[in-house]
Design a protein around this motif. Structure first.
Motif, PDB file in Angstrom:
ATOM      1  N   ASP A 146     -28.639 -56.549 -20.149  1.00  0.00           N
ATOM      2  CA  ASP A 146     -29.366 -55.290 -19.932  1.00  0.00           C
ATOM      3  C   ASP A 146     -29.806 -54.686 -21.266  1.00  0.00           C
ATOM      4  OD1 ASP A 146     -29.016 -55.458 -17.137  1.00  0.00           O
ATOM      5  OD2 ASP A 146     -27.013 -54.590 -17.315  1.00  0.00           O
ATOM      6  N   VAL A 147     -30.685 -55.402 -21.945  1.00  0.00           N
ATOM      7  CA  VAL A 147     -31.158 -54.998 -23.271  1.00  0.00           C
ATOM      8  C   VAL A 147     -31.884 -53.657 -23.185  1.00  0.00           C
ATOM      9  CG1 VAL A 147     -32.560 -55.679 -25.251  1.00  0.00           C
ATOM     10  CG2 VAL A 147     -31.407 -57.426 -23.876  1.00  0.00           C
ATOM     11  N   GLU A 148     -31.595 -52.787 -24.144  1.00  0.00           N
ATOM     12  CA  GLU A 148     -32.182 -51.453 -24.165  1.00  0.00           C
ATOM     13  C   GLU A 148     -33.339 -51.383 -25.165  1.00  0.00           C
ATOM     14  OE1 GLU A 148     -29.147 -48.550 -24.869  1.00  0.00           O
ATOM     15  OE2 GLU A 148     -27.693 -49.612 -23.617  1.00  0.00           O
ATOM     16  N   LYS A 149     -34.173 -50.364 -24.977  1.00  0.00           N
ATOM     17  CA  LYS A 149     -35.311 -50.142 -25.880  1.00  0.00           C
ATOM     18  C   LYS A 149     -34.846 -49.317 -27.071  1.00  0.00           C
ATOM     19  CE  LYS A 149     -38.725 -50.274 -22.132  1.00  0.00           C
ATOM     20  NZ  LYS A 149     -39.808 -49.527 -21.435  1.00  0.00           N
ATOM     21  N   ARG A 150     -34.105 -49.956 -27.963  1.00  0.00           N
ATOM     22  CA  ARG A 150     -33.554 -49.279 -29.142  1.00  0.00           C
ATOM     23  C   ARG A 150     -33.321 -50.310 -30.233  1.00  0.00           C
ATOM     24  NH1 ARG A 150     -28.211 -50.516 -29.821  1.00  0.00           N
ATOM     25  NH2 ARG A 150     -27.001 -51.209 -28.002  1.00  0.00           N
ATOM     26  N   LYS A 171     -43.541 -58.298 -25.372  1.00  0.00           N
ATOM     27  CA  LYS A 171     -44.401 -59.419 -25.745  1.00  0.00           C
ATOM     28  C   LYS A 171     -44.164 -60.559 -24.767  1.00  0.00           C
ATOM     29  CE  LYS A 171     -45.694 -62.403 -29.643  1.00  0.00           C
ATOM     30  NZ  LYS A 171     -45.464 -62.715 -31.080  1.00  0.00           N
ATOM     31  N   LYS A 172     -45.238 -61.229 -24.388  1.00  0.00           N
ATOM     32  CA  LYS A 172     -45.119 -62.348 -23.458  1.00  0.00           C
ATOM     33  C   LYS A 172     -45.000 -63.667 -24.221  1.00  0.00           C
ATOM     34  CE  LYS A 172     -47.284 -60.542 -19.269  1.00  0.00           C
ATOM     35  NZ  LYS A 172     -48.317 -60.776 -18.220  1.00  0.00           N
ATOM     36  N   ILE A 173     -44.068 -64.484 -23.770  1.00  0.00           N
ATOM     37  CA  ILE A 173     -43.878 -65.831 -24.302  1.00  0.00           C
ATOM     38  C   ILE A 173     -44.039 -66.800 -23.145  1.00  0.00           C
ATOM     39  CG2 ILE A 173     -42.293 -67.429 -25.441  1.00  0.00           C
ATOM     40  CD1 ILE A 173     -43.244 -65.152 -27.241  1.00  0.00           C
ATOM     41  N   GLN A 174     -45.018 -67.686 -23.249  1.00  0.00           N
ATOM     42  CA  GLN A 174     -45.307 -68.632 -22.172  1.00  0.00           C
ATOM     43  C   GLN A 174     -45.483 -67.898 -20.835  1.00  0.00           C
ATOM     44  OE1 GLN A 174     -45.916 -71.788 -22.913  1.00  0.00           O
ATOM     45  NE2 GLN A 174     -45.327 -71.491 -25.059  1.00  0.00           N
ATOM     46  N   GLY A 175     -46.125 -66.715 -20.897  1.00  0.00           N
ATOM     47  CA  GLY A 175     -46.402 -65.946 -19.696  1.00  0.00           C
ATOM     48  C   GLY A 175     -45.252 -65.098 -19.192  1.00  0.00           C
ATOM     49  N   TYR A 176     -44.124 -65.103 -19.903  1.00  0.00           N
ATOM     50  CA  TYR A 176     -42.924 -64.378 -19.463  1.00  0.00           C
ATOM     51  C   TYR A 176     -42.672 -63.219 -20.423  1.00  0.00           C
ATOM     52  CZ  TYR A 176     -38.083 -63.814 -17.786  1.00  0.00           C
ATOM     53  OH  TYR A 176     -36.911 -63.335 -17.257  1.00  0.00           O
ATOM     54  N   ALA A 177     -42.536 -62.007 -19.901  1.00  0.00           N
ATOM     55  CA  ALA A 177     -42.416 -60.813 -20.737  1.00  0.00           C
ATOM     56  C   ALA A 177     -40.982 -60.587 -21.200  1.00  0.00           C
ATOM     57  CB  ALA A 177     -42.910 -59.589 -19.981  1.00  0.00           C
ATOM     58  N   GLY A 178     -40.852 -60.207 -22.463  1.00  0.00           N
ATOM     59  CA  GLY A 178     -39.551 -59.858 -23.021  1.00  0.00           C
ATOM     60  C   GLY A 178     -39.696 -58.708 -23.994  1.00  0.00           C
ATOM     61  N   TYR A 179     -38.570 -58.206 -24.477  1.00  0.00           N
ATOM     62  CA  TYR A 179     -38.578 -57.125 -25.463  1.00  0.00           C
ATOM     63  C   TYR A 179     -38.700 -57.719 -26.866  1.00  0.00           C
ATOM     64  CZ  TYR A 179     -37.106 -53.608 -22.023  1.00  0.00           C
ATOM     65  OH  TYR A 179     -37.041 -52.744 -20.961  1.00  0.00           O
ATOM     66  N   LEU A 180     -39.559 -57.097 -27.677  1.00  0.00           N
ATOM     67  CA  LEU A 180     -39.807 -57.574 -29.038  1.00  0.00           C
ATOM     68  C   LEU A 180     -39.018 -56.736 -30.041  1.00  0.00           C
ATOM     69  CD1 LEU A 180     -41.405 -59.218 -31.173  1.00  0.00           C
ATOM     70  CD2 LEU A 180     -43.225 -57.504 -30.958  1.00  0.00           C
ATOM     71  N   PHE A 181     -38.290 -57.427 -30.926  1.00  0.00           N
ATOM     72  CA  PHE A 181     -37.533 -56.764 -31.986  1.00  0.00           C
ATOM     73  C   PHE A 181     -37.941 -57.360 -33.331  1.00  0.00           C
ATOM     74  CE2 PHE A 181     -35.019 -56.316 -28.175  1.00  0.00           C
ATOM     75  CZ  PHE A 181     -34.581 -55.001 -28.232  1.00  0.00           C
ATOM     76  N   VAL A 223     -36.733 -61.063 -26.509  1.00  0.00           N
ATOM     77  CA  VAL A 223     -35.483 -61.169 -25.766  1.00  0.00           C
ATOM     78  C   VAL A 223     -35.694 -60.850 -24.293  1.00  0.00           C
ATOM     79  CG1 VAL A 223     -33.089 -60.359 -25.666  1.00  0.00           C
ATOM     80  CG2 VAL A 223     -34.300 -60.410 -27.861  1.00  0.00           C
ATOM     81  N   ASP A 224     -35.080 -61.645 -23.426  1.00  0.00           N
ATOM     82  CA  ASP A 224     -35.127 -61.359 -21.993  1.00  0.00           C
ATOM     83  C   ASP A 224     -34.375 -60.066 -21.712  1.00  0.00           C
ATOM     84  OD1 ASP A 224     -35.569 -61.938 -19.157  1.00  0.00           O
ATOM     85  OD2 ASP A 224     -33.416 -62.336 -19.095  1.00  0.00           O
ATOM     86  N   LYS A 225     -34.987 -59.172 -20.959  1.00  0.00           N
ATOM     87  CA  LYS A 225     -34.435 -57.831 -20.753  1.00  0.00           C
ATOM     88  C   LYS A 225     -33.090 -57.853 -20.034  1.00  0.00           C
ATOM     89  CE  LYS A 225     -39.238 -56.664 -19.787  1.00  0.00           C
ATOM     90  NZ  LYS A 225     -40.174 -56.106 -18.779  1.00  0.00           N
ATOM     91  N   ARG A 226     -32.962 -58.679 -19.020  1.00  0.00           N
ATOM     92  CA  ARG A 226     -31.766 -58.634 -18.178  1.00  0.00           C
ATOM     93  C   ARG A 226     -30.608 -59.443 -18.748  1.00  0.00           C
ATOM     94  NH1 ARG A 226     -31.994 -57.063 -12.962  1.00  0.00           N
ATOM     95  NH2 ARG A 226     -34.201 -57.635 -12.849  1.00  0.00           N
ATOM     96  N   THR A 227     -30.889 -60.644 -19.263  1.00  0.00           N
ATOM     97  CA  THR A 227     -29.814 -61.547 -19.687  1.00  0.00           C
ATOM     98  C   THR A 227     -29.493 -61.479 -21.172  1.00  0.00           C
ATOM     99  OG1 THR A 227     -31.311 -63.395 -20.154  1.00  0.00           O
ATOM    100  CG2 THR A 227     -30.529 -63.149 -17.883  1.00  0.00           C
ATOM    101  N   GLY A 228     -30.434 -60.988 -21.998  1.00  0.00           N
ATOM    102  CA  GLY A 228     -30.219 -60.974 -23.439  1.00  0.00           C
ATOM    103  C   GLY A 228     -30.510 -62.302 -24.109  1.00  0.00           C
TER     104      GLY A 228
END
Length: 327
Positions: A146-150, A171-181, A223-228
């Motif tokens: 459960d990655v946070e926006k911080r 940011k999308k990677i191979q069409g899959y959205a994740g959080y960018l750090f 990073v994947d939002k749910r799994t990290g």
């Protein structure tokens, strides 16, 4: 007239109550137990890019060469079960084209072995099980669930310390959205190494303890939002040698503006992240909501049927023959 609860009404009522009990159980017990760092992991991630490295054969830095970083992560299931933590053994090698494929990682430009031990729920470092080196921070090979926006404190093994990574959107990677750090490392002294003095412009000194310096011009993790899980990683490492006390780099050992997950690695990481994320969503959201909604409907219908009961036709009245006696 007699009222009886029909078998169907009792079945519906029982099923509804069961689903209503199951819904919070999935959220509060089943899903948290599924949201734990795996212990049986066995993955390989590969970075590639163009850069420079010090060629020991030519005794000089060569440029515009392909740099490959290979990281293998294997879980120690036995030690994980004993300690209750996630115990991962990590092998990282840095190669150029001439050392690939690496039959012996000791032939690589750089080869390190690490043992990473974390709490399976929080992802915090746990100092046990022959951990090496002693880690710190909130993230390294993965982020917490459960990655946070911080901002997060990310462990940089080359630096031997934590780096602050700021949240920069999605940011999308191979069409899959994740959080960018993103983050960076300013030039930092990380150790010393004995080398010929000539190598660091100390011609009159046969051997010197040269200073090892490290910087990173750009750390970028998606990073994947749910799994990290990290679905893409890119770094811009630079390792140099300086003469003792000098403020100037004398030799570049390794430098690349950007080495990044290969397309194959990105696709594999996205595949794993998507599957794990869907499973957690099913246990924590879809299944509980479905169970609660269906359970409520079945319970209401069952209660209504029980209250109404099953009407039975009134019993037919018995007709008795009456005999009159006339006197």
């Amino acid at each position: 007239m007699r009222r009886n609860a029909s078998p169907l009404s009792l079945v519906l009522l029982g099923a509804g109550v069961f689903l209503l009990v199951l819904a919070p159980l999935l959220v509060w017990y089943v899903q948290p137990h599924a949201k734990r760092t795996p212990t049986d992991i066995d993955t390989t991630t590969v970075f590639t890019g163009t850069g420079s490295y010090f060629d020991t054969g030519k005794v000089e830095t060569v440029e515009d060469e392909t740099i490959t970083i290979t990281r293998q992560v294997r879980g120690d299931v036995a030690d994980s079960e004993k300690s209750g933590n996630a115990v991962w053994d990590v092998s990282t090698s840095v190669d150029h084209d001439k050392t690939l494929p690496a039959s012996d990682p000791r032939d690589a430009l750089q080869w390190t072995l690490e043992r990473w031990v974390t709490d399976r729920t929080t992802n915090e470092p746990v100092h046990c099980c022959e951990e090496s080196p002693t880690f710190d921070g909130e993230a390294y090979l993965k982020f917490p669930f459960d990655v946070e926006k911080r901002a997060y404190r990310w462990w940089d093994s080359t630096l031997g310390g934590v780096v602050r990574l700021s949240f920069e959107g999605e940011k999308k990677i191979q069409g899959y959205a994740g959080y960018l750090f993103k983050g960076e490392v300013e030039p930092t002294k990380t150790g010393v190494r004995q080398v010929p003095g000539l190598l660091v412009d100390r011609k009159k000194t046969p051997q010197v303890l040269a200073e090892e310096w490290y910087s990173n011009s750009g750390i970028e993790l998606v990073v994947d939002k749910r799994t990290g899980r990290i679905i893409n990683a890119a770094i811009g490492p630079k390792k140099t040698l300086r003469a003792p006390g000098s403020k100037k780099d004398a030799v570049v050992l390794l430098e690349s503006k950007r080495v990044e997950f290969t397309e194959a690695t990105q696709k594999k990481q996205v595949e794993l992240a998507s599957a794990d994320s869907d499973r957690l969503a099913l246990l924590g959201e879809t299944a509980p909501m479905g169970a609660a909604g269906t359970g409520l409907v079945l319970t209401v219908v069952g209660v209504v049927l029980v209250v109404r009961g099953r009407r039975e036709a009134p019993e037919a009245q018995n007709t008795h023959m009456m005999t009159s006696t006339h006197t």
